[in-house]
Scaffold this motif. Structure first.
Motif, mmCIF file in Angstrom:
data_model
loop_
_atom_site.group_PDB
_atom_site.id
_atom_site.type_symbol
_atom_site.label_atom_id
_atom_site.label_comp_id
_atom_site.label_asym_id
_atom_site.label_seq_id
_atom_site.Cartn_x
_atom_site.Cartn_y
_atom_site.Cartn_z
ATOM 1 N N GLY A 154 0.817 -1.210 0.000
ATOM 2 C CA GLY A 154 0.000 0.000 0.000
ATOM 3 C C GLY A 154 0.849 1.259 0.000
ATOM 4 O O GLY A 154 2.075 1.188 0.118
ATOM 5 N N GLU A 155 0.158 2.398 -0.097
ATOM 6 C CA GLU A 155 0.891 3.665 -0.187
ATOM 7 C C GLU A 155 1.708 3.987 1.055
ATOM 8 O O GLU A 155 2.799 4.528 0.947
ATOM 9 C CB GLU A 155 -0.088 4.808 -0.462
ATOM 10 N N SER A 156 1.177 3.653 2.226
ATOM 11 C CA SER A 156 1.925 4.090 3.400
ATOM 12 C C SER A 156 3.205 3.261 3.536
ATOM 13 O O SER A 156 4.259 3.780 3.907
ATOM 14 C CB SER A 156 1.064 4.049 4.661
ATOM 15 N N LYS A 157 3.139 1.978 3.181
ATOM 16 C CA LYS A 157 4.351 1.153 3.204
ATOM 17 C C LYS A 157 5.342 1.646 2.142
ATOM 18 O O LYS A 157 6.546 1.755 2.396
ATOM 19 C CB LYS A 157 3.979 -0.319 2.967
ATOM 20 N N ALA A 158 4.831 1.961 0.949
ATOM 21 C CA ALA A 158 5.713 2.457 -0.115
ATOM 22 C C ALA A 158 6.402 3.744 0.328
ATOM 23 O O ALA A 158 7.614 3.910 0.148
ATOM 24 C CB ALA A 158 4.911 2.693 -1.389
ATOM 25 N N VAL A 209 3.470 10.327 2.861
ATOM 26 C CA VAL A 209 2.465 9.835 1.926
ATOM 27 C C VAL A 209 2.060 10.946 0.955
ATOM 28 O O VAL A 209 1.867 10.697 -0.239
ATOM 29 C CB VAL A 209 1.232 9.265 2.679
ATOM 30 N N SER A 210 2.006 12.191 1.430
ATOM 31 C CA SER A 210 1.593 13.266 0.517
ATOM 32 C C SER A 210 2.656 13.518 -0.556
ATOM 33 O O SER A 210 2.337 13.798 -1.706
ATOM 34 C CB SER A 210 1.256 14.544 1.284
ATOM 35 N N THR A 211 3.920 13.374 -0.164
ATOM 36 C CA THR A 211 4.976 13.520 -1.180
ATOM 37 C C THR A 211 4.867 12.394 -2.211
ATOM 38 O O THR A 211 4.973 12.623 -3.418
ATOM 39 C CB THR A 211 6.378 13.471 -0.523
ATOM 40 N N LEU A 212 4.600 11.199 -1.708
ATOM 41 C CA LEU A 212 4.463 10.064 -2.626
ATOM 42 C C LEU A 212 3.306 10.292 -3.610
ATOM 43 O O LEU A 212 3.435 10.036 -4.799
ATOM 44 C CB LEU A 212 4.230 8.769 -1.836
ATOM 45 N N HIS A 213 2.206 10.840 -3.084
ATOM 46 C CA HIS A 213 1.052 11.161 -3.940
ATOM 47 C C HIS A 213 1.473 12.060 -5.091
ATOM 48 O O HIS A 213 1.148 11.830 -6.243
ATOM 49 C CB HIS A 213 -0.001 11.909 -3.112
ATOM 50 N N ALA A 214 2.215 13.097 -4.728
ATOM 51 C CA ALA A 214 2.654 14.062 -5.741
ATOM 52 C C ALA A 214 3.564 13.374 -6.755
ATOM 53 O O ALA A 214 3.438 13.575 -7.968
ATOM 54 C CB ALA A 214 3.370 15.222 -5.067
ATOM 55 N N SER A 227 6.204 18.022 -10.543
ATOM 56 C CA SER A 227 7.616 18.389 -10.529
ATOM 57 C C SER A 227 8.136 18.410 -9.089
ATOM 58 O O SER A 227 7.475 18.894 -8.187
ATOM 59 C CB SER A 227 7.777 19.755 -11.190
ATOM 60 N N PRO A 228 9.301 17.823 -8.875
ATOM 61 C CA PRO A 228 9.820 17.676 -7.515
ATOM 62 C C PRO A 228 9.845 19.010 -6.747
ATOM 63 O O PRO A 228 9.671 19.021 -5.545
ATOM 64 C CB PRO A 228 11.234 17.150 -7.727
ATOM 65 N N LYS A 229 10.006 20.125 -7.460
ATOM 66 C CA LYS A 229 10.121 21.370 -6.681
ATOM 67 C C LYS A 229 8.771 21.789 -6.099
ATOM 68 O O LYS A 229 8.704 22.552 -5.159
ATOM 69 C CB LYS A 229 10.775 22.493 -7.492
ATOM 70 N N ASN A 230 7.681 21.253 -6.676
ATOM 71 C CA ASN A 230 6.371 21.534 -6.104
ATOM 72 C C ASN A 230 5.984 20.573 -5.000
ATOM 73 O O ASN A 230 4.993 20.722 -4.335
ATOM 74 C CB ASN A 230 5.285 21.483 -7.190
ATOM 75 N N VAL A 231 6.803 19.531 -4.864
ATOM 76 C CA VAL A 231 6.493 18.519 -3.862
ATOM 77 C C VAL A 231 7.024 18.999 -2.514
ATOM 78 O O VAL A 231 8.212 19.233 -2.356
ATOM 79 C CB VAL A 231 7.140 17.178 -4.233
ATOM 80 N N ALA A 232 6.100 19.150 -1.572
ATOM 81 C CA ALA A 232 6.517 19.628 -0.256
ATOM 82 C C ALA A 232 7.392 18.572 0.407
ATOM 83 O O ALA A 232 7.137 17.375 0.262
ATOM 84 C CB ALA A 232 5.294 19.894 0.603
ATOM 85 N N ASN A 233 8.410 19.016 1.087
ATOM 86 C CA ASN A 233 9.230 18.057 1.822
ATOM 87 C C ASN A 233 8.463 17.530 3.016
ATOM 88 O O ASN A 233 7.600 18.201 3.546
ATOM 89 C CB ASN A 233 10.541 18.708 2.270
ATOM 90 N N GLN A 234 8.803 16.307 3.415
ATOM 91 C CA GLN A 234 8.027 15.668 4.476
ATOM 92 C C GLN A 234 8.084 16.418 5.789
ATOM 93 O O GLN A 234 8.866 17.057 6.219
ATOM 94 C CB GLN A 234 8.512 14.238 4.679
#
Ligand SMILES: [Zn+2]
Length: 355
Positions: free
Chosen positions: A325-329, A337-342, A348-355
């Motif tokens: 599942g997503e949380s394990k991934a 999990v929100s970064t993984l979603h993005a 684009s990685p620069k829009n992905v908030a850091n954990q």
């Protein structure tokens, strides 16, 4: 169990008890008790520790625990014990995630690490190693051309490769080991790509040559020879340099380095080992390299570094097929999990908030 995990994460982060205490705003005494399993941290404390240590809280509860066996690295660059502990802790952490991932994947991710049967059981001279390298290349269907991505080649052959994030000691080149009988190669992250490739090939040399060398042969020298011969087979050295030379132009070596990912210095050694340069001519050239400071750092541009990709690719593969599942991934990839979603939406990685 929890205590050992906290200590391992602390060592991997290279922090003393006091330094961690300051960063997590918890007393050093309390942390010491947690590490000895004399008291159990609250979830609030665990969150503070995980932030300070740069791991997710799941890390502290992970069940898989691995040990590195048959560790080989260059004697003269043996790290001080404290530094070595940090490298091992970092590698173990990456390995644990790998082994955990493997539990979710129904099919093996690579072929097993098998060596061709025609390899001789006894090696009596350094020159014999040329043939060993050719045999491996042929068994692995590599032909004699440059190997574009060495890490990839090794991973496909069943070797787990790690680039250690550890950065406390610039002299750490790499090491090889086994874990439950499976080969592992670790390479330091600080070096230019050609140096990393040489280390990877050298460590592969340990895995292949270790039990085959005649007592008179030095394993380090043998692995150096293997590394050069594996990166540039003898026929290609001769085709590129010619039969006999008295001098090699640095620019010529630079061009060959860019093509094969073997350092300019590595090419000099190849030329000497194969008798293209006499000992005397090699000595002159090596002296010139030394004077220019190229033994420490070769002239620009540096050869690009390689990265590992197998682990990440397999996590997405497993995600796609619902093996996990997503949380394990997210946990395995060390992201929220929100970064993984993005990432899954290819943002684009620069829009992905850091954990
Ligand atoms: Zn070695």
């Amino acid at each position: 169990m929890l205590g050992e995990r906290i200590q391992q994460a602390r060592k991997a982060a290279g922090l003393s008890l006091r330094a961690l205490a300051e960063q997590a705003n918890i007393s050093a005494m309390a942390i010491s008790k947690y590490e000895r399993n004399e008291s159990v941290p609250s979830s609030k404390v665990l969150i503070a520790l995980s932030k300070a240590l740069g791991v997710r809280t799941e890390y502290f509860f992970r069940q898989v625990v691995v040990e590195l066996e048959n560790v080989e690295h260059r004697e003269h660059e043996k790290l001080p014990e404290k530094e070595e502990t940090k490298v091992f802790a970092d590698v173990k952490e990456q390995l644990e995630r790998w082994i955990e991932l493997e539990e979710f994947i129904p099919n093996p991710w690579s072929m097993p690490f098998d060596l061709p049967e025609e390899l001789p059981t006894r090696i009596n001279s350094y020159d014999d190693i040329e043939q060993i390298a050719d045999t491996i290349r042929s068994a692995w269907h590599l032909g004699s051309n440059p190997i574009p991505v060495l890490i990839d080649t090794l991973e496909v052959k069943g070797i787990k490769v790690f680039i250690t994030q550890y950065d406390g000691h610039k002299h750490f080149n790499g090491l090889s080991a086994t874990v439950n009988g499976n080969p592992v190669i670790v390479v330091g992250k600080h070096w230019p790509g050609d140096r990393q490739r040489f280390t990877l090939a050298h460590e592969l040399g340990h895995l292949i040559l270790h039990d085959r060398l005649n007592d008179k042969l030095d394993e380090e020298l043998a692995c150096h020879r293997f590394a050069g011969a594996f990166l540039v087979p003898q026929e290609k050295v001769k085709a590129n340099l010619g039969g006999k030379r008295t001098w090699l132009e640095p620019r010529e070596l630079m061009i060959l380095k860019q093509e094969y990912g073997l350092s300019m210095g590595g090419w000099l050694y190849r030329a000497r080992d194969l008798g293209i340069l006499s000992k005397q001519h090699f000595g002159k050239l090596w002296g010139y390299f030394n004077k220019q400071g190229w033994k420490e750092k070769e002239p620009e541009p540096q050869f690009p570094q390689e990265t590992t990709r197998m682990f990440e690719q397999l996590v997405y593969h497993a995600l796609a097929e619902d093996f996990l599942g997503e949380s394990k991934a997210a946990e395995l990839l060390g992201m929220s999990v929100s970064t993984l979603h993005a990432y899954r939406k290819m943002e684009s990685p620069k829009n992905v908030a850091n954990q």
